[in-house]
Design a protein around this motif. Sequence first.
Motif, PDB file in Angstrom:
ATOM      1  N   LEU A  78       0.852  -1.189   0.000  1.00 33.53           N
ATOM      2  CA  LEU A  78       0.000   0.000   0.000  1.00 33.53           C
ATOM      3  C   LEU A  78       0.888   1.239   0.000  1.00 33.53           C
ATOM      4  O   LEU A  78       1.608   1.495   0.966  1.00 33.53           O
ATOM      5  N   ALA A  79       0.863   1.985  -1.109  1.00 26.20           N
ATOM      6  CA  ALA A  79       1.574   3.263  -1.188  1.00 26.20           C
ATOM      7  C   ALA A  79       0.555   4.353  -0.894  1.00 26.20           C
ATOM      8  O   ALA A  79      -0.328   4.623  -1.713  1.00 26.20           O
ATOM      9  N   GLN A  80       0.666   4.942   0.277  1.00 27.77           N
ATOM     10  CA  GLN A  80      -0.354   5.863   0.770  1.00 27.77           C
ATOM     11  C   GLN A  80       0.149   7.297   0.743  1.00 27.77           C
ATOM     12  O   GLN A  80       1.145   7.636   1.382  1.00 27.77           O
ATOM     13  N   GLY A  81      -0.547   8.153  -0.030  1.00 26.01           N
ATOM     14  CA  GLY A  81      -0.242   9.577   0.016  1.00 26.01           C
ATOM     15  C   GLY A  81      -0.463  10.098   1.424  1.00 26.01           C
ATOM     16  O   GLY A  81      -1.492   9.805   2.045  1.00 26.01           O
ATOM     17  N   LEU A 104       3.989   2.033   2.244  1.00 17.21           N
ATOM     18  CA  LEU A 104       4.970   3.011   1.787  1.00 17.21           C
ATOM     19  C   LEU A 104       4.343   4.407   1.824  1.00 17.21           C
ATOM     20  O   LEU A 104       3.532   4.746   0.958  1.00 17.21           O
ATOM     21  N   PRO A 105       4.681   5.224   2.822  1.00 15.93           N
ATOM     22  CA  PRO A 105       4.152   6.592   2.882  1.00 15.93           C
ATOM     23  C   PRO A 105       4.767   7.431   1.755  1.00 15.93           C
ATOM     24  O   PRO A 105       5.981   7.390   1.531  1.00 15.93           O
ATOM     25  N   VAL A 106       3.917   8.193   1.058  1.00 12.57           N
ATOM     26  CA  VAL A 106       4.372   8.895  -0.142  1.00 12.57           C
ATOM     27  C   VAL A 106       3.980  10.372  -0.106  1.00 12.57           C
ATOM     28  O   VAL A 106       2.851  10.721   0.242  1.00 12.57           O
ATOM     29  N   GLU A 107       4.936  11.223  -0.480  1.00 12.60           N
ATOM     30  CA  GLU A 107       4.662  12.643  -0.684  1.00 12.60           C
ATOM     31  C   GLU A 107       4.250  12.851  -2.138  1.00 12.60           C
ATOM     32  O   GLU A 107       4.934  12.388  -3.052  1.00 12.60           O
ATOM     33  N   LEU A 152       6.711  10.289  -4.853  1.00  9.86           N
ATOM     34  CA  LEU A 152       6.112   9.347  -5.792  1.00  9.86           C
ATOM     35  C   LEU A 152       7.112   8.951  -6.875  1.00  9.86           C
ATOM     36  O   LEU A 152       7.194   7.778  -7.252  1.00  9.86           O
ATOM     37  N   SER A 153       7.886   9.903  -7.367  1.00 10.13           N
ATOM     38  CA  SER A 153       8.859   9.587  -8.414  1.00 10.13           C
ATOM     39  C   SER A 153       9.922   8.622  -7.909  1.00 10.13           C
ATOM     40  O   SER A 153      10.356   7.722  -8.637  1.00 10.13           O
ATOM     41  N   SER A 200      -2.917  15.366 -12.445  1.00  8.72           N
ATOM     42  CA  SER A 200      -2.941  14.762 -13.781  1.00  8.72           C
ATOM     43  C   SER A 200      -1.534  14.376 -14.230  1.00  8.72           C
ATOM     44  O   SER A 200      -1.348  13.362 -14.920  1.00  8.72           O
ATOM     45  N   ASP A 201      -0.529  15.156 -13.831  1.00  7.50           N
ATOM     46  CA  ASP A 201       0.856  14.818 -14.177  1.00  7.50           C
ATOM     47  C   ASP A 201       1.288  13.520 -13.501  1.00  7.50           C
ATOM     48  O   ASP A 201       2.011  12.706 -14.093  1.00  7.50           O
ATOM     49  N   GLU A 202       0.857  13.321 -12.264  1.00 16.51           N
ATOM     50  CA  GLU A 202       1.202  12.093 -11.549  1.00 16.51           C
ATOM     51  C   GLU A 202       0.528  10.885 -12.187  1.00 16.51           C
ATOM     52  O   GLU A 202       1.118   9.804 -12.273  1.00 16.51           O
TER      53      GLU A 202
END
Length: 244
Positions: A78-81, A104-107, A152-153, A200-202
Amino acid sequence: MRRFFFPGPLTPEMIITGDDGHHIARVLRLKPGDCIVVVGQDGQACQAEIVAVDGSSVKVACRQALTETKEPPVEVWLAQGLPKGDKMEYIIQKAVELGVSRILPVETAHTVVRYDTEKKAARRERWQKIAYEAAKQCGRAAVPEIAPVQTLSALLKMTLPETVFMLYEGHPARGLKDALRMTTSESYLLLIGPEGGFSSDEVLLCRQRGAHIVTMGPRILRTETAALAALTAVLYERGDLGGT
């Protein structure tokens, strides 16, 4: 029977120290002759008898190997914003109970919460403790890792599970249920945006990296709801949580 994780493989005799040793000896006040379940780092479990207590150090002896099927048949990350407030703690606790393999905590572009390096380390330590306690409470055979906070990248440059699903409410995407039935993967990554979702870019970036853009239906879900609903759907469709 109380469950504790041992930081290594099971051996005939083990010494439990630290917070768990304190909990056994000082909080639960267990004594020699009492039994607990000990789970090794490899997921093997045994019924162990307490043979000695010295302060917060507890010596146990394995008495009977246990055959358990506690982990899901598939691996789900789980990649969580990063959400606002204490929502991350709630997501971690419930995701561990449901059967998540890694969080995975994500900015992201819409992330409101921003931590400096020191705060990231402190948060990760707290989140890992929450995962540990949740795994003990629900009888897991492993404690899911809480990864360091990353962008995220950076996440997309990692070696990821076979199938990546990005939940996005602003795109005429395929439903998660249909997408699942078109795959036979044994490992999945769920990408969940923070409040405000993904940009939208993400979405374009994730699509270029092979992610499947999916939806949970016509209603817009809160980030904590989306994470747990998607995790439940994947595990159920793959034969866990009573699914077939």
